[in-house]
Design a protein around this motif. Structure first.
Motif, short mmCIF file in Angstrom:
data_model
loop_
_atom_site.label_atom_id
_atom_site.label_comp_id
_atom_site.label_asym_id
_atom_site.label_seq_id
_atom_site.Cartn_x
_atom_site.Cartn_y
_atom_site.Cartn_z
N ALA A 1 0.97 -1.20 0.12
CA ALA A 1 -0.07 0.06 0.02
C ALA A 1 1.04 1.22 0.00
CB ALA A 1 -1.03 0.07 1.21
N ASP A 2 1.77 1.27 0.87
CA ASP A 2 2.80 2.48 1.02
C ASP A 2 3.63 2.59 -0.49
OD1 ASP A 2 2.01 2.78 3.59
OD2 ASP A 2 3.87 2.09 4.27
N LEU A 3 3.79 1.58 -0.82
CA LEU A 3 4.87 1.58 -2.13
C LEU A 3 3.91 2.15 -3.33
CD1 LEU A 3 7.53 0.79 -3.27
CD2 LEU A 3 6.52 -1.33 -3.98
N LEU A 4 2.81 1.85 -3.38
CA LEU A 4 1.70 2.47 -4.55
C LEU A 4 0.92 3.70 -4.01
CD1 LEU A 4 0.56 -0.73 -6.23
CD2 LEU A 4 2.65 0.66 -6.86
N GLN A 5 1.28 4.21 -2.88
CA GLN A 5 0.66 5.20 -2.16
C GLN A 5 -1.08 5.08 -2.27
OE1 GLN A 5 2.19 8.47 -4.33
NE2 GLN A 5 4.04 8.34 -3.52
N ALA A 6 -1.33 3.90 -1.58
CA ALA A 6 -2.74 3.48 -1.57
C ALA A 6 -3.31 3.21 -0.17
CB ALA A 6 -2.89 2.23 -2.24
N THR A 7 -4.35 3.19 -0.02
CA THR A 7 -5.12 3.17 1.32
C THR A 7 -5.26 1.88 1.78
OG1 THR A 7 -7.25 3.03 0.29
CG2 THR A 7 -6.58 5.17 0.60
N ALA A 8 -5.08 0.69 0.89
CA ALA A 8 -5.16 -0.60 1.49
C ALA A 8 -4.47 -1.69 0.56
CB ALA A 8 -6.37 -1.01 1.72
N SER A 9 -4.24 -2.62 1.17
CA SER A 9 -3.70 -3.95 0.48
C SER A 9 -3.86 -5.23 1.08
CB SER A 9 -2.25 -3.67 0.29
OG SER A 9 -1.36 -3.76 1.33
N SER A 10 -3.91 -6.42 0.53
CA SER A 10 -4.09 -7.61 1.16
C SER A 10 -3.33 -8.67 0.27
CB SER A 10 -5.35 -8.05 1.19
OG SER A 10 -6.10 -7.79 -0.19
N LEU A 11 -2.75 -9.70 1.05
CA LEU A 11 -2.35 -10.78 0.48
C LEU A 11 -3.09 -11.78 0.74
CD1 LEU A 11 0.37 -12.27 -0.73
CD2 LEU A 11 0.81 -12.29 1.80
N LEU A 12 -3.62 -12.38 -0.36
CA LEU A 12 -4.36 -13.79 -0.25
C LEU A 12 -3.69 -14.76 -0.78
CD1 LEU A 12 -6.44 -11.03 -1.63
CD2 LEU A 12 -8.11 -12.58 -0.74
N LEU A 13 -3.82 -15.92 0.10
CA LEU A 13 -2.95 -17.06 -0.23
C LEU A 13 -3.97 -18.28 -0.46
CD1 LEU A 13 -0.30 -17.09 2.32
CD2 LEU A 13 0.00 -16.41 -0.22
N ILE A 14 -3.75 -18.96 -1.21
CA ILE A 14 -4.64 -20.20 -1.51
C ILE A 14 -4.40 -21.07 -0.64
CG2 ILE A 14 -5.16 -22.29 -3.09
CD1 ILE A 14 -4.27 -20.33 -5.42
N ASP A 15 -5.48 -21.67 0.10
CA ASP A 15 -5.43 -22.95 1.09
C ASP A 15 -4.97 -24.08 0.38
OD1 ASP A 15 -6.00 -25.02 2.66
OD2 ASP A 15 -6.98 -23.52 3.96
N GLN A 16 -3.93 -24.65 0.49
CA GLN A 16 -3.35 -25.98 -0.09
C GLN A 16 -4.51 -27.08 0.07
OE1 GLN A 16 0.58 -26.23 1.18
NE2 GLN A 16 1.16 -24.71 -0.13
N GLU A 17 -4.96 -27.26 1.13
CA GLU A 17 -5.99 -28.06 1.54
C GLU A 17 -7.53 -28.01 0.97
OE1 GLU A 17 -6.19 -29.16 5.55
OE2 GLU A 17 -3.86 -29.37 5.62
N THR A 18 -8.07 -26.92 0.95
CA THR A 18 -9.39 -26.57 0.60
C THR A 18 -9.56 -25.77 -0.56
OG1 THR A 18 -9.47 -24.31 1.58
CG2 THR A 18 -10.07 -26.14 3.00
N GLY A 19 -8.16 -25.21 -1.27
CA GLY A 19 -8.43 -24.46 -2.50
C GLY A 19 -8.98 -22.99 -2.37
N GLU A 20 -9.49 -22.76 -1.25
CA GLU A 20 -10.21 -21.47 -1.01
C GLU A 20 -8.88 -20.24 -0.87
OE1 GLU A 20 -13.96 -21.88 1.81
OE2 GLU A 20 -11.96 -22.63 2.55
N LEU A 21 -9.39 -19.01 -1.02
CA LEU A 21 -8.28 -17.99 -1.00
C LEU A 21 -8.60 -17.46 0.68
CD1 LEU A 21 -8.82 -15.65 -4.08
CD2 LEU A 21 -6.69 -16.55 -3.12
N VAL A 22 -7.46 -17.21 1.26
CA VAL A 22 -7.50 -16.67 2.44
C VAL A 22 -6.61 -15.37 2.74
CG1 VAL A 22 -6.87 -17.10 4.93
CG2 VAL A 22 -7.37 -19.22 3.27
N PHE A 23 -7.34 -14.49 3.24
CA PHE A 23 -6.95 -12.95 3.59
C PHE A 23 -5.74 -13.21 4.39
CE2 PHE A 23 -10.90 -11.70 1.53
CZ PHE A 23 -10.41 -10.62 1.00
N ASP A 24 -4.61 -13.50 4.32
CA ASP A 24 -3.35 -13.82 5.10
C ASP A 24 -2.66 -12.48 5.71
OD1 ASP A 24 -2.16 -16.13 6.02
OD2 ASP A 24 -0.30 -15.18 5.35
N VAL A 25 -2.67 -11.50 5.08
CA VAL A 25 -2.24 -10.18 5.58
C VAL A 25 -3.04 -8.93 4.99
CG1 VAL A 25 -0.20 -8.56 5.58
CG2 VAL A 25 0.29 -11.08 5.63
N VAL A 26 -3.51 -8.22 5.68
CA VAL A 26 -4.40 -7.16 5.24
C VAL A 26 -3.85 -5.77 5.96
CG1 VAL A 26 -6.83 -6.37 5.25
CG2 VAL A 26 -6.47 -8.37 5.21
N SER A 27 -3.56 -4.88 5.39
CA SER A 27 -3.11 -3.72 5.73
C SER A 27 -4.28 -2.42 4.99
CB SER A 27 -1.66 -3.25 5.20
OG SER A 27 -1.40 -1.78 5.40
#
Length: 177
Positions: A1-27
């Motif tokens: 977010a800071d790098l692109l001068q944005a208000t928010a960012s998130s890192l979503l990882l694929i759960d290897q067991e379920t295949g779902e996306l998980v919000f792992d880090v949110v700023s």
């Protein structure tokens, strides 16, 4: 977010067991309210990025049908623009990195996209290395536990089996002599 001068960012990882996306880090944005929240890996902008394995800029989020407004609304975050890029490690997609709404209100640009792609590539390698290290430690721990179990079993068998046989033979030898 800071790098692109944005208000928010998130890192979503694929759960290897379920295949779902998980919000792992949110700023910014929904912050901790979104962390560990799950969603289908085929839903929204992150789902599109995964399906196409391509980065995407959406500068008019209010009119794009791919946008999951329910997530932004659940944390009272006004969603205007999104830039999302796939995180690929060893030839497979492991997640999506997304940045939301520039502070200035301006649109995201190709330069922003290039910068985020470079960051996502580095982050994907770091995440994959961390996962491999964790797997290696778990395997090491499993081997140590197995080794200890075998050692105890061998001790029992030696004590209960061979030691008893030797003691019996010694007693017979004493009786004979």
């Amino acid at each position: 977010a800071d790098l692109l001068q944005a208000t928010a960012s998130s890192l979503l990882l694929i759960d290897q067991e379920t295949g779902e996306l998980v919000f792992d880090v949110v700023s910014g944005g929904g912050g901790t309210l979104l962390e560990q929240r799950r969603m289908s890996a085929s839903a929204g902008i992150p789902g599109w990025v995964i399906a196409h394995q391509q980065p995407l800029i959406v500068n008019d989020a209010g009119h794009d049908p791919r946008v999951r407004r329910d997530i932004a609304e659940s944390v009272a975050f006004p969603l205007k623009a999104i830039i999302a890029v796939p995180m690929i490690a060893r030839g497979r997609i492991i997640g999506v990195l997304e940045v939301l709404n520039k502070h200035s209100g301006q649109d995201f640009t190709q330069d922003d996209l290039d910068l985020l792609c470079a960051l996502a590539a580095q982050a994907a390698v770091a995440i994959e290395n961390a996962r491999l290290y964790q797997d290696l430690r778990q395997e090491r721990d499993r081997l140590i536990d197995t080794e200890e179990m075998v050692r105890k079993k061998l001790q029992r068998e030696l004590h209960d089996g061979l030691a008893q046989t030797l003691a019996a033979m010694a007693m017979k030898a004493n009786v004979v002599s």
